[in-house]
Design an enzyme around this catalytic site. Structure first.
Site, PDB file in Angstrom:
ATOM      1  N   CYS A 275       1.056  -1.275   0.016  1.00  0.00           N
ATOM      2  CA  CYS A 275       0.092  -0.136   0.030  1.00  0.00           C
ATOM      3  C   CYS A 275       0.885   1.211   0.017  1.00  0.00           C
ATOM      4  O   CYS A 275       1.816   1.366  -0.865  1.00  0.00           O
ATOM      5  CB  CYS A 275      -0.950  -0.197   1.245  1.00  0.00           C
ATOM      6  N   GLN A 276       0.602   2.090   0.768  1.00  0.00           N
ATOM      7  CA  GLN A 276       1.616   3.377   1.212  1.00  0.00           C
ATOM      8  C   GLN A 276       2.995   2.993   1.243  1.00  0.00           C
ATOM      9  O   GLN A 276       3.961   3.589   0.734  1.00  0.00           O
ATOM     10  CB  GLN A 276       0.872   4.214   1.924  1.00  0.00           C
TER      11      GLN A 276
END
Length: 375
Positions: free
Chosen positions: A157-158
Site C-alpha cells: 500500500c503506501q
C-alpha cells in the site's frame, strides 16, 4: 366478484414463517451477546508472531521476526513496510492469517517496521524524512543484523510507495523490490472511472491546494479518524451492516467472531498521518501525480523511477476498491528494471494481506519462489 379462499399452502404461511425468523434472530442475538460477554482483549491480540527489537527511533521501531527452530542461516533478508496511516499489525492479524508469519514460514529472514503513532513533534516530518531518514537507518540496521550488504525491500500500500522511492534514491542498497497494492500513477484510474472504486482518488483530487494547506496548518497531523471516515464512505452499506448483520453471523462461530473482532481492533487503531507527509501525499501525489512525472522531491532530490533497476515483482488485485489496479500496474512503464514481473492476487485491498487457506499459500509460494530465483 369473489376471491378463492387461501389454500393450505398459503394460509397462515407468512405469520408462521415470520415468527420462525424472529425466533431465529433472537436466538442469534442471544448467542452473540453470550460470546461477546466472555470475550476479553487478550483473546483478540494482534501481531503475535515472535519478534525482537533491532532499532528504535522515537516511536518508530524495527523488529526482526524470530525464525522457527528448524530454520538455518543464509535466509534471504526481507524488510517489510506498511502504510503510515495504518498499524503494521494488519500484516500479523492472527496465526492462520498472518502475512508476516507466512514469510517466516517460507524461510525468509523477516524484518518489519512499526511506524508508531505520530505526536505533535512529528508534524513536520515529510516523505523525505521517512525515506531518507528513518527508512535508510532501518535498512542499514537490517543489513547489519542479517549480515548482508543489500536488502530485499517489500512495501505494501503506501509502504509500497515509500519502498519504491527508496529503491530509486538508494538502488545500491536494494537487492530485489516487491510492491503490493501500491499506487504509482495516481491518475491512471481516470481512464476507467467507476463509482465502486477509487473514492479516495476522487476526494483528494477535488481538493484545492489551499484546502490541503489549511487542513495541515490547522491540525498539524491529520487524525486517523479522518482517514477512517473516508474508508468507511467507500463501502457505506457494508459499514452500516457490519455491527448487526455481519457481527451476528460471525458470532455463530467462535473463530469467525475472533477474526471479526481482530479486524475491528486494527481498524480502531488508526495512527495520525504526519502533517508534512500528508501535505505531500495529498497534493504532490493525488492531485499533481508527481511521482510518475519525475517531479516528486525528497530532501531536495527528485525521485527518478528509472533508477529502479533491480528485479521488481509488482502484486495487485483486480478487485481493489481503494487502489484501482491501473494505478498499480502503471509501474511497469516507469521503472528501469529489465526484470519486471507482476502478479494478480485474489482478494481485496486488505483481503490479500489477511488471506488464509489457499490464497495465503499462493501468496507465500509466489513470493518465496520469486525471491529464491533471484538470490
Amino acid at each position: 366478484m369473489t376471491r378463492n379462499p387461501p389454500g393450505p399452502e398459503t394460509a397462515g404461511a407468512d405469520p408462521v414463517s415470520g415468527l420462525h425468523r424472529l425466533i431465529e434472530t433472537q436466538r442469534r442475538l442471544a448467542e452473540t451477546a453470550s460470546r461477546m460477554a466472555v470475550t476479553r482483549d487478550r483473546d483478540v491480540r494482534l501481531a503475535t508472531t515472535p519478534k525482537t527489537e533491532v532499532m528504535r527511533v522515537g516511536d518508530k521501531i524495527l523488529y526482526r521476526c524470530d525464525a522457527p527452530p528448524m530454520a538455518t542461516g543464509g535466509r534471504p533478508a526481507v524488510l517489510v513496510l506498511y502504510a503510515l496511516v495504518g498499524s503494521y499489525a494488519v500484516l500479523d492479524l492472527q496465526p492462520d492469517r498472518s502475512f508476516i508469519g507466512s514469510l517466516v514460514e517460507a524461510g525468509l529472514d523477516v524484518f518489519v517496521v512499526d511506524w508508531g503513532h505520530p505526536n505533535r513533534a512529528c508534524q513536520h516530518d515529510d516523505l523525505g524524512d521517512y525515506v531518507e531518514g528513518y527508512l535508510d537507518a532501518f535498512v542499514d540496521a537490517a543489513c547489519d543484523a542479517s549480515g548482508t550488504d543489500r536488502i530485499n525491500l517489500f512495501g505494501l500500500c503506501q509502504g509500497g510507495v515509500l519502498s519504491l522511492c527508496y529503491s530509486a534514491l538508494f538502488p545500491d542498497k536494494v537487492r530485489n523490490l516487491i510492491t503490493v497494492a501500491a499506487p504509482v500513477d495516481f491518475h491512471a484510474d481516470k481512464q476507467d472511472l467507476r463509482p465502486d472504486r477509487g473514492f479516495m482518488n476522487h476526494w483528494a483530487r477535488s481538493l484545492e491546494k489551499s484546502d490541503i494547506e489549511l487542513l495541515v496548518d490547522t491540525l498539524g497531523n491529520i487524525p486517523g479518524d479522518i482517514g477512517g471516515i473516508a474508508f468507511t464512505l467507500m463501502t457505506p452499506m457494508r459499514s452500516l451492516a457490519k455491527y448487526n448483520l455481519t457481527l451476528i453471523e460471525a458470532s455463530q462461530d467462535e473463530g469467525r467472531l475472533l477474526n471479526f473482532l481482530r479486524m475491528e481492533k486494527w481498524l480502531a487503531d488508526r495512527p495520525a498521518h504526519p502533517g508534512a507527509a500528508a501535505r505531500q501525499w495529498l497534493n504532490d501525489l493525488y492531485r499533481e501525480n508527481r511521482l510518475v512525472r519525475g517531479e516528486l522531491e525528497m530532501a531536495g532530490e527528485k525521485v527518478d523511477l528509472g533508477r529502479v533497476t533491480m528485479p521488481v515483482l509488482n502484486i495487485y488485485t483486480e478487485t481493489d476498491h481503494i487502489i484501482p489496479p491501473a494505478m498499480t500496474r502503471a509501474l511497469k512503464h516507469h521503472v528501469g528494471s529489465r526484470d519486471y514481473s507482476e502478479w494478480a492476487a485474489k482478494g481485496g485491498h486488505i483481503g490479500i494481506m489477511v488471506a488464509g487457506g489457499v490464497n495465503r499459500r499462493a501468496m507465500q509460494n509466489k513470493i518465496a519462489d520469486w525471491l529464491s530465483a533471484r538470490q
